[in-house]
Motif scaffolding. Structure first.
Motif, mmCIF file in Angstrom:
data_model
loop_
_atom_site.group_PDB
_atom_site.id
_atom_site.type_symbol
_atom_site.label_atom_id
_atom_site.label_comp_id
_atom_site.label_asym_id
_atom_site.label_seq_id
_atom_site.Cartn_x
_atom_site.Cartn_y
_atom_site.Cartn_z
ATOM 1 N N GLU A 1 0.812 -1.208 0.000
ATOM 2 C CA GLU A 1 0.000 0.000 0.000
ATOM 3 C C GLU A 1 0.850 1.266 0.000
ATOM 4 N N ILE A 2 1.667 1.407 1.031
ATOM 5 C CA ILE A 2 2.408 2.662 1.152
ATOM 6 C C ILE A 2 3.907 2.409 1.040
ATOM 7 N N VAL A 3 4.272 1.535 0.116
ATOM 8 C CA VAL A 3 5.652 1.234 -0.283
ATOM 9 C C VAL A 3 6.490 0.699 0.891
ATOM 10 N N ALA A 4 6.964 1.569 1.785
ATOM 11 C CA ALA A 4 7.637 1.036 2.963
ATOM 12 C C ALA A 4 7.319 1.886 4.173
ATOM 13 N N GLY A 5 6.270 2.660 4.111
ATOM 14 C CA GLY A 5 5.874 3.474 5.253
ATOM 15 C C GLY A 5 6.945 4.464 5.623
ATOM 16 N N TYR A 6 7.252 4.545 6.909
ATOM 17 C CA TYR A 6 8.197 5.567 7.354
ATOM 18 C C TYR A 6 9.616 5.295 6.905
ATOM 19 N N LEU A 7 9.872 4.113 6.325
ATOM 20 C CA LEU A 7 11.225 3.803 5.867
ATOM 21 C C LEU A 7 11.439 4.134 4.399
ATOM 22 N N THR A 8 10.403 4.685 3.735
ATOM 23 C CA THR A 8 10.473 4.825 2.279
ATOM 24 C C THR A 8 11.718 5.564 1.811
ATOM 25 N N GLU A 9 12.075 6.630 2.502
ATOM 26 C CA GLU A 9 13.171 7.465 1.995
ATOM 27 C C GLU A 9 14.521 7.093 2.583
ATOM 28 N N TYR A 10 14.582 6.058 3.408
ATOM 29 C CA TYR A 10 15.847 5.706 4.029
ATOM 30 C C TYR A 10 16.628 4.748 3.149
ATOM 31 N N SER A 11 17.930 4.904 3.172
ATOM 32 C CA SER A 11 18.769 3.989 2.402
ATOM 33 C C SER A 11 20.074 3.806 3.164
ATOM 34 N N GLY A 12 20.880 2.890 2.671
ATOM 35 C CA GLY A 12 22.180 2.679 3.280
ATOM 36 C C GLY A 12 22.068 2.200 4.720
ATOM 37 N N MET A 13 23.035 2.604 5.526
ATOM 38 C CA MET A 13 23.074 2.091 6.896
ATOM 39 C C MET A 13 21.982 2.721 7.750
ATOM 40 N N LYS A 14 21.468 3.895 7.340
ATOM 41 C CA LYS A 14 20.355 4.469 8.097
ATOM 42 C C LYS A 14 19.164 3.520 8.041
ATOM 43 N N TRP A 15 18.934 2.972 6.860
ATOM 44 C CA TRP A 15 17.883 1.966 6.742
ATOM 45 C C TRP A 15 18.280 0.694 7.477
ATOM 46 N N GLY A 16 19.594 0.361 7.355
ATOM 47 C CA GLY A 16 20.078 -0.869 7.983
ATOM 48 C C GLY A 16 19.855 -0.875 9.486
ATOM 49 N N LEU A 17 20.024 0.306 10.113
ATOM 50 C CA LEU A 17 19.794 0.369 11.553
ATOM 51 C C LEU A 17 18.329 0.069 11.865
ATOM 52 N N PHE A 18 17.433 0.638 11.076
ATOM 53 C CA PHE A 18 16.024 0.351 11.294
ATOM 54 C C PHE A 18 15.732 -1.138 11.123
ATOM 55 N N TYR A 19 16.305 -1.695 10.062
ATOM 56 C CA TYR A 19 16.028 -3.102 9.769
ATOM 57 C C TYR A 19 16.566 -4.003 10.862
ATOM 58 N N GLY A 20 17.838 -3.744 11.248
ATOM 59 C CA GLY A 20 18.450 -4.585 12.261
ATOM 60 C C GLY A 20 17.729 -4.461 13.588
ATOM 61 N N MET A 21 17.347 -3.245 13.923
ATOM 62 C CA MET A 21 16.745 -3.046 15.231
ATOM 63 C C MET A 21 15.291 -3.508 15.268
ATOM 64 N N ASP A 22 14.647 -3.552 14.115
ATOM 65 C CA ASP A 22 13.326 -4.182 14.068
ATOM 66 C C ASP A 22 13.422 -5.616 14.575
ATOM 67 N N ILE A 23 14.465 -6.308 14.110
ATOM 68 C CA ILE A 23 14.682 -7.671 14.575
ATOM 69 C C ILE A 23 15.030 -7.667 16.046
ATOM 70 N N GLY A 24 15.840 -6.657 16.466
ATOM 71 C CA GLY A 24 16.194 -6.554 17.878
ATOM 72 C C GLY A 24 14.958 -6.410 18.742
ATOM 73 N N TYR A 25 14.016 -5.575 18.326
ATOM 74 C CA TYR A 25 12.789 -5.393 19.100
ATOM 75 C C TYR A 25 11.970 -6.677 19.130
ATOM 76 N N ALA A 26 11.908 -7.331 17.981
ATOM 77 C CA ALA A 26 11.132 -8.574 17.956
ATOM 78 C C ALA A 26 11.747 -9.603 18.888
ATOM 79 N N LEU A 27 13.098 -9.656 18.915
ATOM 80 C CA LEU A 27 13.757 -10.602 19.812
ATOM 81 C C LEU A 27 13.550 -10.208 21.264
ATOM 82 N N ALA A 28 13.592 -8.908 21.546
ATOM 83 C CA ALA A 28 13.388 -8.466 22.920
ATOM 84 C C ALA A 28 11.969 -8.802 23.366
ATOM 85 N N ALA A 29 11.006 -8.572 22.475
ATOM 86 C CA ALA A 29 9.623 -8.893 22.827
ATOM 87 C C ALA A 29 9.468 -10.391 23.026
ATOM 88 N N SER A 30 10.175 -11.198 22.193
ATOM 89 C CA SER A 30 10.103 -12.645 22.351
ATOM 90 C C SER A 30 10.734 -13.068 23.671
#
Lengths: 422, 175, 369
Positions: free
Chosen positions: A252-281
């Motif tokens: 729907e909205i391409v990538a939401g709030y991550l649409t304009e991020y690239s490179g390691m700025k995006w990488g931090l979001f991606y990596g930490m998304d997993i970090g949050y999921a692991l913390a919640a788990s």
């Protein structure tokens, strides 16, 4: 509750790694100045946490395992080129992301856009401080650990909102708007579900919750299955995992709030998304699945292995739902939070409070816990059945096979019986 | 049972009966309507129960060098029949045809397409614009004289544009 | 309070680079928050002026062009064009050629509907899994095309007067094996999706089209049938001997996105049924009639149509007795089906607009031609 005497204080007792690090640091303290010992302590902490948690969880399970499992669910191979079985793929990805240019679009708020990934990273690291990995393997055994966890885990929403607002992109704005609206809605049933656990165990310290479950030899998931269900749905909404990933809904909205991020700025979001999921788990494993205890097995198996295993089990469910379920619309998600989750969370709370009162006031036997467990499992099944009955679509009322006609012609009126409805 | 294709005479008889004076001429397969009576005739053919042409299946324009034809294929589901209607547009400089969008919503985009590629302006269309090409594109590509039109388009890429003008193709007329 | 907060609608561009527009297609939606107030289509990013190019080439040379309009169902496009030329020139096709054409067109419909169903569920947010499953089955069909004519996507297999080559010996067992595998796949796909609460919630009642709206907007194919109109050219205007085969027309109930989905699923079952009958009764004899390479049909015009995967696929040809068509017009179903997009999207949310676009099942190569 006192700590059980299962762990000896010897350095070679690898069931609790804090012994080893304490021995090393105490030894070093005798011959080295204090400053170097601090550095050494930090190094040991870093290397140990990397080897024990970050490497297996974040990189292998989080990035590689998720891609591999989703690949198998989608009848393809997943990463299999870099290293043996593609195991080095996360590292290759990280190198690639660091080399890429981190673009900032014209008209974006540069400062906020750079700040957002940094603010996003910090809470993910902080969250693991209160997770007990063993009887003594816990960084900050604070009393209000549960409140701390809830407070810190709602911080990334701010970062996501900053990211979406600053990028000067309408898709990003949509994502930011959606994630804020959704996390406010889902925070309420989440906290109510956890309130039931606090009520029953009588503590907000995560370590004491584990000890409570160990003491009574029953996991809270059996006592409050409904609370776990609510926690899982609410936390997957907050973490933006499918089927509730509307804030970065790809179709729907391409990538939401991550649409304009690239490179390691995006990488931090991606990596930490997993970090949050692991913390919640890990949090769910601690609160609902007995943490590092495993019905006495923790005497023989290192407790940190048990909780990592439980964390990964929970994380697998996240991967599984991501690989299979479609996504809900935002109004449906909101309706789900307020019309279903909130009443059910309140129902759960009432049930748990009644049981707790009975148990304490009547000074009932421990074996009554098992009766409560049976009652609560039935209550959970009943709530889910009632939901599918009254709120959901009923297949028997709604035709799911097309009508067949043999002759071409004009409009064929729908028979009254097949008109359907909710 | 195959769809019955109405001959020109049949369509003409029906149209003449419903809207007198709407038929210009007929051929074996098609019925030529007068442009000013087109919308009225199509509306009548659609709503009359014994014609029942409720579905505008195809609309396109054809360039015959000296005039354009706009071709309409209408069909009926219940009666399982199809007919072909045409109008002629003789003014090439200001080609204007009536729009059937008030009758058939499905003509909206097909008329835009015919306008875009052939330059036939459909009078009464709510939003007639160039649908594939951009506004200001020189010429109308599906016209037969497209390459000798003002705007100087030549075959080939711009940087390799031929210096010799392409010879005019021999005029081919269909009776 | 409400006076102090000023809100105004803004324009959101969905496309031309967007994961869900199935190519380079653009919708300009005016939204008020999540609600769609207006939708305007912008197309032409893939316009290749095929209708003009075809006027310069001979009738046989035009067949590859038709592959490239709707690149997901090239066999049906070939077939429609060849039927139009045959109608124009009065050429007959031998019985074996007709049967092969039917088998190929139905296999192509299966492949195209696999893609349509997969992409539609992808638009509802089922992250890639159904589309990959559907791709797996589609690959097997494309393998059969490769075995028969050497190409997978742009087949260029039909010829004027028949088909290009006869079937290879391995064709029949391969198709029978494929059909055996497809039946459980369709059941599985249907069971996984129509029983899914979230999928139902996302598609039921979204993009509803009444039969009157569908007819007036010139729709065809699964959109028309989803609205409850029993119109299938294979039944209504049989070509290539479709009247010999026993099959049904699936139609929907209320004309929403879900009905279009179940109509497509059921059409796949009917296609399997047709292919089985065609294989059982495959006649011998030549697969094609001899047609001169530089075909010069007599002066006149012809409009021939087939039931393509996306609807009525028509070819309007005008001949001036020359070796190339004087006018070559494609009645492209994807293009005309978009006429009703605005009615279906306005009033819903942005997420609904994506689902509606997925349920129309557009192919941009065919919209822009």
């Amino acid at each position: 509750m006192a700590l059980p005497t299962l762990v000896t204080e010897h350095w070679y007792d690898l069931r609790d790694l804090s012994n080893l690090s304490r021995e090393i640091l105490e030894g070093a303290d005798k011959i080295l100045p204090h400053g170097i010992v601090y550095v050494l302590a930090a190094l040991i902490g870093f290397v140990a946490s990397f080897l024990i948690f970050v490497l297996p969880s974040q990189l292998i399970v989080g990035v590689y395992g998720e891609r591999k499992l989703i690949g198998r669910m989608q009848s393809r191979y997943g990463p299999n080129r870099v290293g043996p079985f593609g195991l080095l793929q996360p590292i290759a990805d990280a190198i690639k992301l660091m080399q890429k240019e981190a673009l900032t679009p014209k008209g974006a708020d540069r400062a906020v856009m750079y700040l957002a990934p940094i603010i996003f990273v910090a809470p993910a690291v902080l969250l693991f401080a209160v997770i007990p990995f063993g009887p003594k393997m816990i960084l900050a055994d604070i009393n209000p650990a549960l409140l701390y966890f809830l407070a810190v885990s709602s911080l990334p929403v701010l970062a996501a909102f900053m990211a979406g607002w600053s990028a000067n992109n309408k898709y990003s704005l949509f994502g930011a708007m959606r994630i804020v609206a959704m996390s406010i809605s889902y925070e309420v049933p989440l906290v109510l579900a956890l309130l039931g656990v606090v009520l029953f165990t009588g503590t907000t310290s995560l370590q004491e919750m584990v000890l409570w479950q160990k003491h009574f030899d029953i996991w809270i998931v059996f006592l409050q299955p409904l609370a776990l269900a609510i926690y899982f749905i609410a936390v997957s909404a907050e973490l933006n995992r499918t089927p509730t990933d509307i804030a970065e809904a790809e179709s729907e909205i391409v990538a939401g709030y991550l649409t304009e991020y690239s490179g390691m700025k995006w990488g931090l979001f991606y990596g930490m998304d997993i970090g949050y999921a692991l913390a919640a788990s890990a949090f769910a494993a601690t609160v609902f699945l007995g943490g590092w205890s495993m019905f006495g097995l923790d005497k023989w198996v290192p407790p940190w292995m048990i909780i990592i295993g439980k964390t990964h089990l929970f994380y697998f469910v996240f991967i599984w739902t991501r690989g299979t379920l479609p996504r809900l619309r935002i109004d449906q998600l909101m309706a789900f939070a307020w019309k279903f989750m909130l009443p059910v969370a309140l129902l759960n709370l009432v049930l748990v409070a009644t049981e707790r009162m009975l148990w304490v006031e009547q000074e009932l036997d421990d074996s009554y816990l098992y009766i409560f467990a049976v009652v609560n499992i039935w209550a959970a099944l009943g709530a889910i059945w009632a939901w599918s009955r009254f709120l959901g679509y009923r297949p028997e009322r709604n035709p799911v096979r097309a009508r067949l006609v043999n002759e071409a012609g004009g409009y064929v009126p729908v028979p009254e019986a097949a008109k359907g409805g909710k | 049972m195959p769809t019955r294709e109405w001959t020109g005479e049949e369509v003409a008889a029906a149209a003449e009966r419903l809207v007198p004076g709407s038929v210009a001429r007929t051929t074996a397969g098609a019925c030529y309507l007068k442009a000013e009576k087109l919308v009225e005739a199509i509306e009548a053919l659609r709503s009359s129960p014994d014609t029942d042409f409720v579905h505008l299946t195809n609309l396109c324009g054809v360039d015959y060098w000296d005039h354009f034809e706009v071709v309409y294929h209408l069909q009926s589901f219940v009666r399982n029949q199809i007919c072909c209607l045409k109008i002629e547009v003789w003014d090439r400089e200001k080609a204007v045809a009536p729009s059937v969008v008030p009758v058939f919503h499905g003509a909206w985009m097909q008329e835009c397409e015919a306008y875009d590629l052939l330059g036939i302006r459909f009078e009464g269309h709510p939003n007639l614009h160039r649908i594939f090409l951009w506004e200001g594109y020189p010429g109308w590509p599906l016209r037969k004289d497209f390459l000798s039109m003002p705007g100087g388009l030549q075959p080939g890429l711009n940087e390799f544009a031929g210096t010799a003008r392409r010879p005019e193709p021999a005029t081919r007329l269909v009776q | 309070m409400t006076d102090a907060i000023k809100t105004e609608p803004f324009v959101l561009n969905i496309g031309p680079q967007h994961p869900s527009t199935h190519g380079v297609f653009r919708i300009k939606v005016t939204v008020d928050g999540e609600k769609v107030l207006d939708a305007e289509m912008v197309m032409g990013y893939l316009h290749r002026s095929m209708e003009k190019l075809a006027e310069e080439r001979t009738y046989t040379q035009n067949i590859p062009f038709t592959d490239r309009t709707d690149y997901l169902s090239s066999m049906a496009n070939n077939l429609g064009y060849c039927l139009a030329v045959e109608k124009l020139a009065g050429i007959g096709v031998p019985a074996r050629g007709d049967a092969i054409r039917v088998i190929m067109a139905e296999l192509q419909r299966l492949a195209s509907h696999c893609m349509a169903v997969g992409a539609f569920t992808n638009d509802t947010g089922a992250w890639q899994t159904p589309v990959m499953w559907a791709f797996r089955e589609r690959e097997k069909i494309l393998d059969i095309f490769e075995m028969t004519c050497g190409a997978r996507l742009t087949c260029n297999y039909m010829r004027i007067g028949g088909v290009a080559f006869d079937l290879p010996a391995a064709f029949e067992p391969a198709v029978r094996k494929l059909l055996r595998e497809l039946v459980p796949f369709i059941d599985e796909m249907e069971g996984l999706l129509v029983g899914n609460e979230i999928f139902l919630a996302r598609t039921r009642g979204v993009g509803v089209l009444t039969p009157e709206q569908a007819t007036n907007a010139s729709l065809s194919g699964p959109l028309l049938r989803g609205s409850g109109i029993a119109w299938d050219l294979r039944k209504a205007d049989p070509y290539c001997g479709y009247e010999q085969y026993d099959f049904d027309i699936p139609i929907g109930y209320q004309g929403d996105s879900f009905d279009r989905f179940i109509v497509r699923i059921e059409e796949m079952r009917q296609s399997i049924k047709i292919i089985k009958q065609a294989l059982d009764g495959l006649p011998g004899g030549p697969h094609s009639t001899q047609v001169p390479l530089a075909l010069r049909p007599p002066q006149g015009e012809a409009y021939a149509r087939v039931e393509g995967s996306r609807g009525e696929l028509g070819y309007y040809l005008v001949s001036d007795d020359g070796p190339s068509p004087y006018r070559f017009h494609i009645r492209a179903p994807s293009f005309i089906n978009l006429s009703a997009l605005k009615e279906m999207t306005v009033g819903g949310t942005v997420a609904d607009a994506i689902v509606v676009l997925g349920s129309i099942d557009v192919v941009v190569g065919e919209i822009d031609r």
